[in-house]
Design an enzyme around this catalytic site. Structure first.
Site, PDB file in Angstrom:
ATOM      1  N   THR A  46      -3.447   5.710  -3.155  1.00 12.70           N
ATOM      2  CA  THR A  46      -3.930   4.982  -1.970  1.00 12.70           C
ATOM      3  C   THR A  46      -2.765   4.439  -1.151  1.00 12.70           C
ATOM      4  OG1 THR A  46      -5.945   4.363  -3.135  1.00 12.70           O
ATOM      5  CG2 THR A  46      -5.345   3.014  -1.240  1.00 12.70           C
ATOM      6  N   CYS A  47      -1.812   3.797  -1.802  1.00 11.26           N
ATOM      7  CA  CYS A  47      -0.725   3.114  -1.091  1.00 11.26           C
ATOM      8  C   CYS A  47      -0.017   4.051  -0.121  1.00 11.26           C
ATOM      9  CB  CYS A  47       0.264   2.543  -2.103  1.00 11.26           C
ATOM     10  SG  CYS A  47       1.737   1.862  -1.341  1.00 11.26           S
ATOM     11  N   CYS A  52      -1.085   1.016   2.125  1.00  7.04           N
ATOM     12  CA  CYS A  52       0.073   0.238   2.582  1.00  7.04           C
ATOM     13  C   CYS A  52       0.969   0.958   3.579  1.00  7.04           C
ATOM     14  CB  CYS A  52       0.947  -0.162   1.389  1.00  7.04           C
ATOM     15  SG  CYS A  52       0.079  -0.465  -0.141  1.00  7.04           S
ATOM     16  N   LYS A  55      -0.720   2.177   6.892  1.00  6.91           N
ATOM     17  CA  LYS A  55      -1.162   0.922   7.534  1.00  6.91           C
ATOM     18  C   LYS A  55       0.002   0.226   8.233  1.00  6.91           C
ATOM     19  CE  LYS A  55      -0.547  -2.689   5.623  1.00  6.91           C
ATOM     20  NZ  LYS A  55      -1.283  -3.245   4.510  1.00  6.91           N
ATOM     21  N   TYR A 103       7.571  12.182  -3.790  1.00  5.74           N
ATOM     22  CA  TYR A 103       6.921  11.822  -5.048  1.00  5.74           C
ATOM     23  C   TYR A 103       6.925  13.009  -6.003  1.00  5.74           C
ATOM     24  CZ  TYR A 103       5.344   7.064  -4.309  1.00  5.74           C
ATOM     25  OH  TYR A 103       5.323   5.703  -4.171  1.00  5.74           O
ATOM     26  N   ALA A 119      -9.042  15.346 -13.743  1.00  6.28           N
ATOM     27  CA  ALA A 119      -9.025  15.152 -15.194  1.00  6.28           C
ATOM     28  C   ALA A 119     -10.213  14.321 -15.642  1.00  6.28           C
ATOM     29  CB  ALA A 119      -7.731  14.450 -15.600  1.00  6.28           C
ATOM     30  N   GLY A 179     -14.131  -9.573   5.806  1.00  9.23           N
ATOM     31  CA  GLY A 179     -13.202 -10.623   6.191  1.00  9.23           C
ATOM     32  C   GLY A 179     -12.069 -10.751   5.199  1.00  9.23           C
ATOM     33  N   TYR A 181      -8.450  -8.503   3.356  1.00  7.81           N
ATOM     34  CA  TYR A 181      -7.188  -7.877   3.776  1.00  7.81           C
ATOM     35  C   TYR A 181      -7.422  -6.707   4.742  1.00  7.81           C
ATOM     36  CZ  TYR A 181      -4.197  -9.824  -0.035  1.00  7.81           C
ATOM     37  OH  TYR A 181      -3.457 -10.613  -0.873  1.00  7.81           O
ATOM     38  N   GLU A 185      -6.566  -6.614   8.726  1.00  9.22           N
ATOM     39  CA  GLU A 185      -5.417  -5.814   9.158  1.00  9.22           C
ATOM     40  C   GLU A 185      -5.847  -4.757  10.184  1.00  9.22           C
ATOM     41  OE1 GLU A 185      -3.621  -4.407   5.499  1.00  9.22           O
ATOM     42  OE2 GLU A 185      -2.391  -6.222   5.345  1.00  9.22           O
ATOM     43  N   ARG A 208     -11.228 -15.365   2.219  1.00  8.76           N
ATOM     44  CA  ARG A 208     -11.561 -16.205   1.057  1.00  8.76           C
ATOM     45  C   ARG A 208     -10.461 -16.092   0.004  1.00  8.76           C
ATOM     46  NH1 ARG A 208     -14.780 -15.323  -3.431  1.00  8.76           N
ATOM     47  NH2 ARG A 208     -15.413 -13.264  -2.713  1.00  8.76           N
ATOM     48  N   ASP A 306      -5.269  -1.068 -10.112  1.00  8.72           N
ATOM     49  CA  ASP A 306      -6.508  -1.570  -9.483  1.00  8.72           C
ATOM     50  C   ASP A 306      -7.723  -1.470 -10.389  1.00  8.72           C
ATOM     51  OD1 ASP A 306      -5.074  -1.983  -7.199  1.00  8.72           O
ATOM     52  OD2 ASP A 306      -6.294  -0.680  -5.916  1.00  8.72           O
ATOM     53  N   THR A 314       0.079  -2.925  -4.884  1.00  9.73           N
ATOM     54  CA  THR A 314       0.978  -1.874  -5.369  1.00  9.73           C
ATOM     55  C   THR A 314       2.092  -2.420  -6.276  1.00  9.73           C
ATOM     56  OG1 THR A 314       0.509  -0.357  -3.588  1.00  9.73           O
ATOM     57  CG2 THR A 314       2.702  -0.196  -4.557  1.00  9.73           C
ATOM     58  N   ALA A 344       1.139 -10.647   1.343  1.00 13.04           N
ATOM     59  CA  ALA A 344       1.090 -10.797   2.800  1.00 13.04           C
ATOM     60  C   ALA A 344      -0.074  -9.990   3.339  1.00 13.04           C
ATOM     61  CB  ALA A 344       2.391 -10.318   3.429  1.00 13.04           C
ATOM     62  N   HIS A 439      19.900 -21.196  11.791  1.00 12.85           N
ATOM     63  CA  HIS A 439      19.414 -21.630  13.096  1.00 12.85           C
ATOM     64  C   HIS A 439      19.784 -20.631  14.181  1.00 12.85           C
ATOM     65  CE1 HIS A 439      17.914 -24.575  15.897  1.00 12.85           C
ATOM     66  NE2 HIS A 439      19.002 -24.414  16.634  1.00 12.85           N
ATOM     67  N   GLU A 444      13.711 -21.460   8.983  1.00 15.64           N
ATOM     68  CA  GLU A 444      14.434 -22.709   8.679  1.00 15.64           C
ATOM     69  C   GLU A 444      13.476 -23.894   8.586  1.00 15.64           C
ATOM     70  OE1 GLU A 444      17.122 -24.380  11.669  1.00 15.64           O
ATOM     71  OE2 GLU A 444      16.106 -23.231  13.222  1.00 15.64           O
TER      72      GLU A 444
HETATM   73  P1  NDP Z   1     -11.168  -7.912  -0.049  1.00 16.01           P
HETATM   74  O1  NDP Z   1     -11.716  -8.278  -1.361  1.00 16.01           O
HETATM   75  O2  NDP Z   1      -9.851  -8.475   0.383  1.00 16.01           O
HETATM   76  O3  NDP Z   1     -12.227  -8.263   1.078  1.00 16.01           O
HETATM   77  C1  NDP Z   1     -13.527  -7.769   1.047  1.00 16.01           C
HETATM   78  C2  NDP Z   1     -14.291  -8.437   2.164  1.00 16.01           C
HETATM   79  O4  NDP Z   1     -15.553  -7.826   2.295  1.00 16.01           O
HETATM   80  C3  NDP Z   1     -14.529  -9.915   1.893  1.00 16.01           C
HETATM   81  O5  NDP Z   1     -14.406 -10.605   3.105  1.00 16.01           O
HETATM   82  C4  NDP Z   1     -15.953  -9.929   1.365  1.00 16.01           C
HETATM   83  O6  NDP Z   1     -16.634 -11.118   1.616  1.00 16.01           O
HETATM   84  C5  NDP Z   1     -16.557  -8.832   2.217  1.00 16.01           C
HETATM   85  N1  NDP Z   1     -17.746  -8.239   1.626  1.00 16.01           N
HETATM   86  C6  NDP Z   1     -17.949  -7.853   0.347  1.00 16.01           C
HETATM   87  N2  NDP Z   1     -19.186  -7.337   0.201  1.00 16.01           N
HETATM   88  C7  NDP Z   1     -19.772  -7.427   1.413  1.00 16.01           C
HETATM   89  C8  NDP Z   1     -21.053  -7.086   1.893  1.00 16.01           C
HETATM   90  N3  NDP Z   1     -21.980  -6.564   1.101  1.00 16.01           N
HETATM   91  N4  NDP Z   1     -21.342  -7.310   3.199  1.00 16.01           N
HETATM   92  C9  NDP Z   1     -20.399  -7.854   4.007  1.00 16.01           C
HETATM   93  N5  NDP Z   1     -19.177  -8.205   3.610  1.00 16.01           N
HETATM   94  C10 NDP Z   1     -18.871  -7.994   2.320  1.00 16.01           C
HETATM   95  O7  NDP Z   1     -11.181  -6.326  -0.045  1.00 16.01           O
HETATM   96  P2  NDP Z   1     -10.527  -5.264   0.934  1.00 16.01           P
HETATM   97  O8  NDP Z   1     -11.469  -4.129   0.907  1.00 16.01           O
HETATM   98  O9  NDP Z   1     -10.147  -5.857   2.234  1.00 16.01           O
HETATM   99  O10 NDP Z   1      -9.201  -4.885   0.160  1.00 16.01           O
HETATM  100  C11 NDP Z   1      -9.222  -4.586  -1.227  1.00 16.01           C
HETATM  101  C12 NDP Z   1      -7.974  -5.077  -1.883  1.00 16.01           C
HETATM  102  O11 NDP Z   1      -6.882  -4.256  -1.539  1.00 16.01           O
HETATM  103  C13 NDP Z   1      -7.542  -6.482  -1.463  1.00 16.01           C
HETATM  104  O12 NDP Z   1      -8.206  -7.477  -2.178  1.00 16.01           O
HETATM  105  C14 NDP Z   1      -6.067  -6.467  -1.740  1.00 16.01           C
HETATM  106  O13 NDP Z   1      -5.845  -6.826  -3.076  1.00 16.01           O
HETATM  107  C15 NDP Z   1      -5.696  -5.017  -1.511  1.00 16.01           C
HETATM  108  N6  NDP Z   1      -5.017  -4.877  -0.216  1.00 16.01           N
HETATM  109  C16 NDP Z   1      -3.797  -5.464  -0.051  1.00 16.01           C
HETATM  110  C17 NDP Z   1      -3.138  -5.371   1.162  1.00 16.01           C
HETATM  111  C18 NDP Z   1      -1.819  -6.036   1.332  1.00 16.01           C
HETATM  112  O14 NDP Z   1      -1.183  -6.358   0.330  1.00 16.01           O
HETATM  113  N7  NDP Z   1      -1.392  -6.313   2.554  1.00 16.01           N
HETATM  114  C19 NDP Z   1      -3.712  -4.642   2.291  1.00 16.01           C
HETATM  115  C20 NDP Z   1      -4.997  -4.088   2.012  1.00 16.01           C
HETATM  116  C21 NDP Z   1      -5.621  -4.194   0.799  1.00 16.01           C
HETATM  117  P3  NDP Z   1     -16.582 -12.370   0.576  1.00 16.01           P
HETATM  118  O15 NDP Z   1     -15.271 -13.029   0.764  1.00 16.01           O
HETATM  119  O16 NDP Z   1     -17.728 -13.214   1.049  1.00 16.01           O
HETATM  120  O17 NDP Z   1     -16.793 -11.810  -0.787  1.00 16.01           O
END
Ligand code: NDP
Length: 454
Positions: A46-47, A52, A55, A103, A119, A179, A181, A185, A208, A306, A314, A344, A439, A444
């Site tokens: 995925t990464c 990543c 993206k 890779y 597999a 809402g 990551y 993004e 959250r 994961d 990653t 981040a 500065h 800072e």
């Molecule tokens: P996240 O867990 O970050 O966010 C999932 C979002 O979807 C939450 O806002 C959640 O709401 C919402 N959600 C879940 N189920 C439903 C539903 N049925 N209806 C509506 N909204 C829903 O997952 P992502 O898919 O964004 O990313 C997966 C993971 O990948 C991340 O947690 C992170 O670890 C990794 N990632 C890291 C990045 C980075 O390092 N920059 C970039 C992208 C991904 P609620 O909060 O209410 O549960």
């Protein structure tokens, strides 16, 4: 693929050549193990392919529009700047192909044998790939995670992060569900590239798990950039209409988009993996259950990354892979350290975070001092942009250690990486205070905050 029967046995059979699987394969092979690694999709997982790396390339691409606007206050006249989606998309694909080859070379160079195929585990020591059975002293599951789409009428019309990178046509109107990551993004990326973006989050406030101030501040700054970020709202149904996809929202309102992105979390990628033929068990959240050494309930089968839950990042999978390989094949007893993992979100502006949120510190009953600073970045004094930066430190009053560090602002990811080293080393607020600033930088500010919140 191995040609003779005796070539089908190995010390380690890795399923999945993503961040964790590739690193485990390479390190185990370099430690003398005979390693097979099977992958049926793309090297790098995925990464590298749909996460990543592409993206971040798209984030870079999306920041130019803002830079062209900001340039005016510095005397530049940039006229007729237009964006061409196929150029960005296809240049990205070329770079990803280059990384796929790297890779492949890295795996070959390490001595691991790559098997191109899907597999399936058929026993504690046996893996089947397209009808060929392989015997392994140990099996490592590293198949990562897969986007989860909620069930609602018309959900098949929505795409996920697996598809958004390669859209044939640029979405002039993008609806993003989620809402976290990925949602945040991509809302920033397509907003920056010129789409009209609506992002829906089902709860009170998005992101959250992040610090409350960060969530509120990021929402305010993202809304300023033009993303129509709406809370307490979700999609009830989607249907195709003549000019796009019509979304009926949970409050009954309707909006039309060209593309709908579901970024609603990811689940372990275990469908068809054959785990039912083993003792491998799942935990309460549905992830593969492992012990400290990444061993599943089936002693010869290990899993990391994961698919085991925990931080889906990653660098976490890569570090787990190193711990696994050195422990199993290097005569060492390493243990994964999950303390102080920086992260981040590459939304615009960035969110960077290390350690505890204010809410988590309070939940743990810690006595804390909170230092907060909010300011307009120097660059915007001339650009005229109404963007602000937030920085926040959480200090444990008993030990004076900085236990939480948060930022919303340009380059927060870059800045927080350095700060994470200090925090990992146990830096106290006194260490921060005695560090000379660079500065003029935004960073800072982290070493000049003197007055805690009352
Ligand atoms: P996240 O867990 O970050 O966010 C999932 C979002 O979807 C939450 O806002 C959640 O709401 C919402 N959600 C879940 N189920 C439903 C539903 N049925 N209806 C509506 N909204 C829903 O997952 P992502 O898919 O964004 O990313 C997966 C993971 O990948 C991340 O947690 C992170 O670890 C990794 N990632 C890291 C990045 C980075 O390092 N920059 C970039 C992208 C991904 P609620 O909060 O209410 O549960």
């Amino acid at each position: 693929m191995p040609e003779s029967r005796k070539d089908t046995s190995c010390d380690l059979f890795v399923i999945g050549a993503g961040s964790g699987g590739v690193r485990a394969s390479r390190v185990a092979a370099s430690l003398g193990a005979k390693v097979f690694v099977a992958e049926d999709l793309y090297l790098g997982g995925t990464c590298v392919n749909v996460g990543c790396v592409p993206k971040k390339l798209y984030v870079y691409g999306s920041e130019f529009g803002k830079a062209f606007q900001d340039a005016a206050g510095f005397g530049w006249r940039v006229t007729d700047a237009t964006f061409d989606w196929p150029t960005l998309r296809d240049n990205k694909s070329r770079e990803i192909s280059r990384l796929n080859s790297i890779y492949e070379r890295l795996l070959d160079g390490s001595g691991a044998t790559v098997i191109d195929g899907r597999a399936r585990v058929v026993g504690p020591h046996t893996v089947d790939v397209d009808g060929v059975e392989y015997q392994a002293e140990r099996i490592l599951l590293a198949t990562g995670s897969w986007p989860t789409k909620p069930a609602f009428s018309g959900s098949e019309l929505a795409i996920t992060s697996n598809e958004i990178f390669d859209l044939e046509t640029f979405p002039t109107r993008l609806l993003v569900i989620g809402g976290g990551y990925i949602a945040t993004e991509f809302a920033g990326i397509f907003n920056g590239l010129g789409s009209q973006v609506t992002q829906l989050y089902r709860g009170e406030l998005f992101m959250r798990g992040f610090d409350g101030d960060v969530r509120r501040f990021a929402a305010q700054e993202i809304q300023k950039t033009g993303v129509d970020l709406r809370f307490n709202l979700n999609v009830a149904s989607l249907q195709r209409v003549s000019d796009g996809i019509e979304a009926t929202l949970t409050d009954g309102t309707v909006l039309t988009a060209d593309t709908v992105l579901c970024a609603t979390g990811r689940h372990p990628n275990i469908d068809g993996l054959g785990l039912e033929s083993t003792q491998v068990a799942l935990n309460a959240q549905g992830y593969v259950r492992v012990n400290r050494d990444f061993q599943t309930d089936e002693p010869s089968i290990f899993a990391l990354g994961d698919m085991t839950g925990g931080p889906q990042l990653t660098p976490v999978a890569i570090t787990q892979a190193m711990v696994f390989a050195h422990t199993q094949f290097g005569n060492e007893s390493r243990v994964m350290d999950y303390d102080v993992i920086p992260t981040a979100v590459f939304c615009q502006p960035n969110i960077g975070t290390v350690g505890l949120t204010e809410e988590a510190a309070a939940e743990q009953g810690l006595s804390i001092s909170v230092f907060r600073s909010e300011f307009r970045p120097m660059k915007h004094t001339l650009s005229g942009r109404d963007e602000r930066t937030l920085m926040k430190l959480i200090v444990d009053t008993a030990s004076d250690r900085v236990i939480g560090l948060h930022m919303v602002g340009p380059d927060a990811g870059e800045i927080c990486q350095g700060m994470a080293v200090a925090m990992k080393a146990g830096a106290t607020k006194a260490h921060f205070d005695s560090t000379i600033g660079i500065h003029p930088t935004a960073a800072e500010e982290f070493v000049t905050m003197r007055t805690p919140d009352a």
